[in-house]
Design a protein around this motif. Structure first.
Motif, PDB file in Angstrom:
ATOM      1  N   ASP A   7       0.806  -1.223   0.000  1.00 58.52           N
ATOM      2  CA  ASP A   7       0.000   0.000   0.000  1.00 58.52           C
ATOM      3  C   ASP A   7       0.839   1.273   0.000  1.00 58.52           C
ATOM      4  O   ASP A   7       0.292   2.369  -0.137  1.00 58.52           O
ATOM      5  N   GLY A   8       2.145   1.145   0.178  1.00 57.23           N
ATOM      6  CA  GLY A   8       3.003   2.324   0.204  1.00 57.23           C
ATOM      7  C   GLY A   8       2.868   3.146   1.475  1.00 57.23           C
ATOM      8  O   GLY A   8       3.297   4.292   1.538  1.00 57.23           O
ATOM      9  N   GLY A   9       2.275   2.597   2.500  1.00 58.83           N
ATOM     10  CA  GLY A   9       2.104   3.271   3.796  1.00 58.83           C
ATOM     11  C   GLY A   9       1.678   2.251   4.815  1.00 58.83           C
ATOM     12  O   GLY A   9       1.628   1.055   4.532  1.00 58.83           O
ATOM     13  N   LEU A  10       1.376   2.722   6.013  1.00 58.82           N
ATOM     14  CA  LEU A  10       0.971   1.775   7.029  1.00 58.82           C
ATOM     15  C   LEU A  10      -0.051   2.413   7.950  1.00 58.82           C
ATOM     16  O   LEU A  10      -0.172   3.635   8.038  1.00 58.82           O
ATOM     17  N   SER A  11      -0.798   1.565   8.638  1.00 60.04           N
ATOM     18  CA  SER A  11      -1.788   2.006   9.612  1.00 60.04           C
ATOM     19  C   SER A  11      -1.645   1.143  10.855  1.00 60.04           C
ATOM     20  O   SER A  11      -1.099   0.036  10.785  1.00 60.04           O
ATOM     21  N   PRO A  12      -2.117   1.623  12.014  1.00 55.44           N
ATOM     22  CA  PRO A  12      -1.983   0.843  13.246  1.00 55.44           C
ATOM     23  C   PRO A  12      -2.737  -0.476  13.136  1.00 55.44           C
ATOM     24  O   PRO A  12      -3.919  -0.499  12.808  1.00 55.44           O
ATOM     25  N   ARG A  13      -2.040  -1.570  13.410  1.00 54.42           N
ATOM     26  CA  ARG A  13      -2.665  -2.882  13.310  1.00 54.42           C
ATOM     27  C   ARG A  13      -2.571  -3.674  14.612  1.00 54.42           C
ATOM     28  O   ARG A  13      -3.362  -4.581  14.828  1.00 54.42           O
ATOM     29  N   VAL A  14      -1.585  -3.353  15.463  1.00 54.64           N
ATOM     30  CA  VAL A  14      -1.386  -4.074  16.716  1.00 54.64           C
ATOM     31  C   VAL A  14      -1.426  -3.069  17.854  1.00 54.64           C
ATOM     32  O   VAL A  14      -0.851  -1.981  17.757  1.00 54.64           O
ATOM     33  N   SER A  15      -2.107  -3.426  18.915  1.00 58.26           N
ATOM     34  CA  SER A  15      -2.301  -2.503  20.042  1.00 58.26           C
ATOM     35  C   SER A  15      -0.980  -2.079  20.668  1.00 58.26           C
ATOM     36  O   SER A  15      -0.031  -2.870  20.726  1.00 58.26           O
ATOM     37  N   PRO A  16      -0.910  -0.844  21.170  1.00 54.26           N
ATOM     38  CA  PRO A  16       0.264  -0.438  21.952  1.00 54.26           C
ATOM     39  C   PRO A  16       0.228  -1.129  23.308  1.00 54.26           C
ATOM     40  O   PRO A  16      -0.846  -1.410  23.851  1.00 54.26           O
ATOM     41  N   PHE A  17       1.399  -1.417  23.860  1.00 55.13           N
ATOM     42  CA  PHE A  17       1.465  -2.140  25.125  1.00 55.13           C
ATOM     43  C   PHE A  17       2.263  -1.345  26.152  1.00 55.13           C
ATOM     44  O   PHE A  17       3.218  -0.648  25.816  1.00 55.13           O
ATOM     45  N   ALA A  18       1.857  -1.504  27.412  1.00 58.40           N
ATOM     46  CA  ALA A  18       2.535  -0.817  28.505  1.00 58.40           C
ATOM     47  C   ALA A  18       3.923  -1.422  28.733  1.00 58.40           C
ATOM     48  O   ALA A  18       4.177  -2.583  28.393  1.00 58.40           O
ATOM     49  N   GLN A  19       4.800  -0.622  29.316  1.00 56.57           N
ATOM     50  CA  GLN A  19       6.121  -1.092  29.699  1.00 56.57           C
ATOM     51  C   GLN A  19       6.145  -1.368  31.204  1.00 56.57           C
ATOM     52  O   GLN A  19       5.292  -0.902  31.959  1.00 56.57           O
ATOM     53  N   LEU A  20       7.148  -2.123  31.629  1.00 57.54           N
ATOM     54  CA  LEU A  20       7.242  -2.520  33.033  1.00 57.54           C
ATOM     55  C   LEU A  20       7.250  -1.315  33.960  1.00 57.54           C
ATOM     56  O   LEU A  20       6.544  -1.278  34.971  1.00 57.54           O
TER      57      LEU A  20
END
Length: 302
Positions: A164-177
């Motif tokens: 597609d020549g670009g990207l979109s959010p596909r995986v959730s952001p995750f918290a750090q320790l």
């Protein structure tokens, strides 16, 4: 709620879990594995907890792991999806984790079973859990964090850029320790303990991993997601990249899951307190020197 950043579309998440419930079948290896680890940690606590909440109870399949453990008599589930809750044989409340319908000082134990990482207001959810606990009540929780599903994220990113020549959010952001530690303190928990388990899962094909995420209602529910469905060409290219980069010698592919475990107690009179910083009477360097002096040559760590 108007001041909270809406990272997740909670209504969509509910529909995804409803769909997973209607599909039937197993609730997923990921959830079961996390529940077993939470149950093991509960065994380490030499206390009884007659009244307990299971937050993120889903279809109740993990209920037997906790019922009766450490004196649990009443185990009430809290589940976002009405369709999931309908499959739970035990007492369950259909509710949003961000608006916990539990009276203050009413439960001895709250178990957060792999669902709180999908809340937009995790600090608020933890504060509500702390309020629901009786004095000296315990919270045990597990959320996805760190580099969870990094392989899938990389494969989808490269595939979408190529096609597609670009990207979109596909995986959730995750918290750090470090984030989880600060949130526990902010919520008022005493003696908080935070650690992470890194689990390496194996699947016969990347599409099997994606199918499990769909089965547990864990597919993309980001509020700023692309509204058009994932193209088949992107999906197949992502699976190809995944296999190329993350295959084991036996042909199975790996998936990383970083599980952040959180434990904390509600404040109570007479509760043990950590000593003040700088109050120790033995320097760490002295302790290490004593250990070194007592360790025969060649018997140290390798």
């Amino acid at each position: 709620m108007s001041d909270i950043i809406q990272v997740f579309d909670r209504a969509l998440l509910r529909r995804r879990r409803d769909r997973a419930a209607r599909a039937g079948g197993d609730h997923g290896f990921m959830v079961r594995e996390v529940a077993e680890r939470l149950a093991d940690r509960l065994d380490d606590v030499l206390r009884s907890f007659p009244r307990a909440l299971l937050i993120g109870s889903r279809d109740g399949a993990t209920r037997p792991l906790f019922q009766g453990r450490r004196g649990i008599e009443a185990l009430v589930g809290v589940e976002l999806s009405e369709a999931m809750a309908a499959r739970d044989p035990g007492p369950v409340v259909v509710a949003d984790e961000e608006r916990l319908p539990v009276a203050d000082n009413s439960v001895d134990l709250a178990i957060g079973q792999f669902s709180l990482h999908w809340t937009n207001d995790l600090p608020g959810a933890l504060i509500q859990i702390e309020r629901a606990l009786v004095p000296d009540g315990l919270f045990l929780g597990a959320i996805a964090g760190g580099n969870s599903l990094t392989e899938l994220r990389q494969a989808l990113t490269q595939a979408e850029i190529e096609i597609d020549g670009g990207l979109s959010p596909r995986v959730s952001p995750f918290a750090q320790l470090i984030d989880a530690a600060g949130l526990m303190q902010r919520a008022g928990f005493q003696l908080p303990v935070i650690d992470v388990d890194t689990i390496t899962l194996a699947y016969p094909h990347p599409l099997k991993l994606m199918a499990e995420l769909r089965m547990i209602g864990g597919t993309n529910a980001l509020a700023d997601r692309r509204r058009s469905p994932l193209k088949r060409a992107v999906l197949m290219r992502a699976a190809e990249i995944y296999q190329q980069r993350f295959s084991r010698p036996d042909g199975r592919v790996t998936a990383t899951l970083d599980i952040i475990h959180m434990a904390g107690w509600k404040a109570a009179a007479g509760q043990p307190q950590p000593r003040k910083r700088g109050s120790a009477d033995t320097a760490m360097s002295d302790m290490l020197a004593r250990i070194a002096a007592q360790t025969p040559p060649g018997d140290g760590p390798h």
